[in-house]
Design a protein around this motif. Structure first.
Motif, PDB file in Angstrom:
ATOM      1  N   PRO A 254      36.276  40.980  40.829  1.00  0.00           N
ATOM      2  CA  PRO A 254      37.300  41.613  41.663  1.00  0.00           C
ATOM      3  C   PRO A 254      37.541  43.055  41.246  1.00  0.00           C
ATOM      4  CG  PRO A 254      38.373  40.440  39.911  1.00  0.00           C
ATOM      5  CD  PRO A 254      36.886  40.258  39.688  1.00  0.00           C
ATOM      6  N   THR A 255      38.102  43.811  42.134  1.00  0.00           N
ATOM      7  CA  THR A 255      38.648  45.107  41.775  1.00  0.00           C
ATOM      8  C   THR A 255      40.120  44.920  41.417  1.00  0.00           C
ATOM      9  OG1 THR A 255      38.886  47.407  42.512  1.00  0.00           O
ATOM     10  CG2 THR A 255      39.400  45.707  44.118  1.00  0.00           C
ATOM     11  N   ALA A 256      40.670  45.869  40.714  1.00  0.00           N
ATOM     12  CA  ALA A 256      42.104  45.800  40.415  1.00  0.00           C
ATOM     13  C   ALA A 256      42.892  45.922  41.710  1.00  0.00           C
ATOM     14  CB  ALA A 256      42.492  46.925  39.461  1.00  0.00           C
ATOM     15  N   MET A 257      43.811  44.987  41.935  1.00  0.00           N
ATOM     16  CA  MET A 257      44.605  45.001  43.161  1.00  0.00           C
ATOM     17  C   MET A 257      45.670  46.088  43.084  1.00  0.00           C
ATOM     18  SD  MET A 257      45.097  40.936  44.003  1.00  0.00           S
ATOM     19  CE  MET A 257      45.618  41.245  45.685  1.00  0.00           C
ATOM     20  N   ARG A 258      45.719  46.929  44.097  1.00  0.00           N
ATOM     21  CA  ARG A 258      46.706  48.007  44.172  1.00  0.00           C
ATOM     22  C   ARG A 258      47.553  47.809  45.420  1.00  0.00           C
ATOM     23  NH1 ARG A 258      46.256  50.144  39.074  1.00  0.00           N
ATOM     24  NH2 ARG A 258      44.063  50.536  38.594  1.00  0.00           N
ATOM     25  N   GLY A 259      48.825  48.101  45.297  1.00  0.00           N
ATOM     26  CA  GLY A 259      49.722  47.941  46.429  1.00  0.00           C
ATOM     27  C   GLY A 259      49.673  49.084  47.412  1.00  0.00           C
ATOM     28  N   ASN A 260      49.031  50.176  47.027  1.00  0.00           N
ATOM     29  CA  ASN A 260      49.020  51.373  47.870  1.00  0.00           C
ATOM     30  C   ASN A 260      47.645  52.022  47.802  1.00  0.00           C
ATOM     31  OD1 ASN A 260      49.412  53.875  49.132  1.00  0.00           O
ATOM     32  ND2 ASN A 260      51.508  54.072  48.364  1.00  0.00           N
ATOM     33  N   PHE A 261      47.000  52.152  48.953  1.00  0.00           N
ATOM     34  CA  PHE A 261      45.679  52.784  49.007  1.00  0.00           C
ATOM     35  C   PHE A 261      45.688  54.169  48.375  1.00  0.00           C
ATOM     36  CE2 PHE A 261      42.935  55.691  51.551  1.00  0.00           C
ATOM     37  CZ  PHE A 261      41.702  55.224  51.120  1.00  0.00           C
ATOM     38  N   LEU A 262      46.779  54.898  48.532  1.00  0.00           N
ATOM     39  CA  LEU A 262      46.861  56.271  48.012  1.00  0.00           C
ATOM     40  C   LEU A 262      46.841  56.316  46.491  1.00  0.00           C
ATOM     41  CD1 LEU A 262      49.540  57.745  50.448  1.00  0.00           C
ATOM     42  CD2 LEU A 262      47.046  57.785  50.657  1.00  0.00           C
TER      43      LEU A 262
END
Length: 273
Positions: free
Chosen positions: A92-100
């Motif tokens: 997996p990639t690290a999950m981020r809450g914001n694309f920016l």
């Protein structure tokens, strides 16, 4: 079990844990001989020793084309052939809450494992299969590759690539009787979600919250398991799917069919009570 895979030889990448291990165990129960390919040498050797002589381990980084070629050669030499290739390994990639806020630092590794590893694994396996009467190639995508969503942008892009590649490979390899299909797991409890949230201060809490969200949107009122994916893989590996190629099979409790919840039913229940 009904020996659906009797006399077949299979490779399962990422086979030491999670969906991979469940698939190895289920393939063995159905009569196959299986090579467990995994980057975790210690765990892979332990699993192979536990499962008996019809399971062998081969240390493999699927991002390395030469290692994939060696994996196929090892399998053919050890068991006399290769009939099923399950390109299951993924990270997996690290999950981020914001694309920016995403720096895409892991983009190259995600693509090398989750997409190019599938492409190369398919190619090396198909070269043997094409010269030996055909076979079945199964690729693991994700419901994140089927439908859009936030977070895990590189992962979702890689898994979408797996779907399109699978269809293209199925078209090209059909003349050799090599079938290529992909399974899209959804909301399956494996260690991958913990890895994706490992950058957070309380990863365990994040995993529990995400599991609760998955439960709320899943039409089937039960959690899936790695074995659910393994059963789908057995179908695609067996002669029951002899006329099936180029397909995407979601195993997700109905999530990709549509999100659960009936607002009108709740309103009626409240007003007519």
């Amino acid at each position: 079990m009904s020996n659906e895979l009797s006399d077949k030889v299979a490779i399962v990448t990422g086979g030491a844990s999670g969906i991979g291990r469940a698939s190895v165990e289920t393939f063995l129960a159905e009569g196959a001989r299986v090579v467990i390919a995994d980057i975790n040498r210690e765990l892979g050797e332990s699993v192979a020793a536990e499962l008996g002589p019809d399971a062998l381990f081969k240390h493999t980084d699927v991002a390395d084309s030469e290692q994939l070629a060696d994996l196929v050669a090892f399998t053919v030499e050890s068991f006399g052939g290769l009939h099923v290739m399950f390109n299951n390994a993924g990270i997996p990639t690290a999950m981020r809450g914001n694309f920016l806020d995403d720096d895409f630092a892991d983009f190259d590794r995600i693509m090398a494992v989750d997409l190019l590893g599938v492409i190369r694994g398919t190619q090396h396996a198909a070269r043997h299969m094409a010269a030996n009467g055909g076979g079945s190639i199964i690729n693991t995508t994700s419901i994140g590759g089927v439908q859009g969503g936030t977070g895990e942008f590189a992962y979702r892009a890689a898994k979408a690539g797996v779907i399109h590649f699978t269809k293209c490979a199925a078209i090209d390899l059909g003349r050799y009787n090599v079938r290529v299909n992909t399974i899209a797991p959804g909301a399956i409890p494996t260690p991958i979600l913990g890895t994706a949230t490992a950058h957070l201060p309380d990863s365990d809490s994040a995993v529990r919250q995400l599991r609760a969200v998955m439960k709320s949107i899943r039409p089937l009122d039960r959690e899936g398991s790695p074995t659910d994916i393994a059963h789908a893989a057995v179908y695609l590996a067996s002669e029951r799917s002899a006329y099936v190629t180029g397909t995407v099979l979601p195993v997700d409790g109905g999530i990709t069919a549509g999100l659960a919840g009936n607002a009108m039913a709740a309103i009626e229940q409240e007003q007519l009570a």
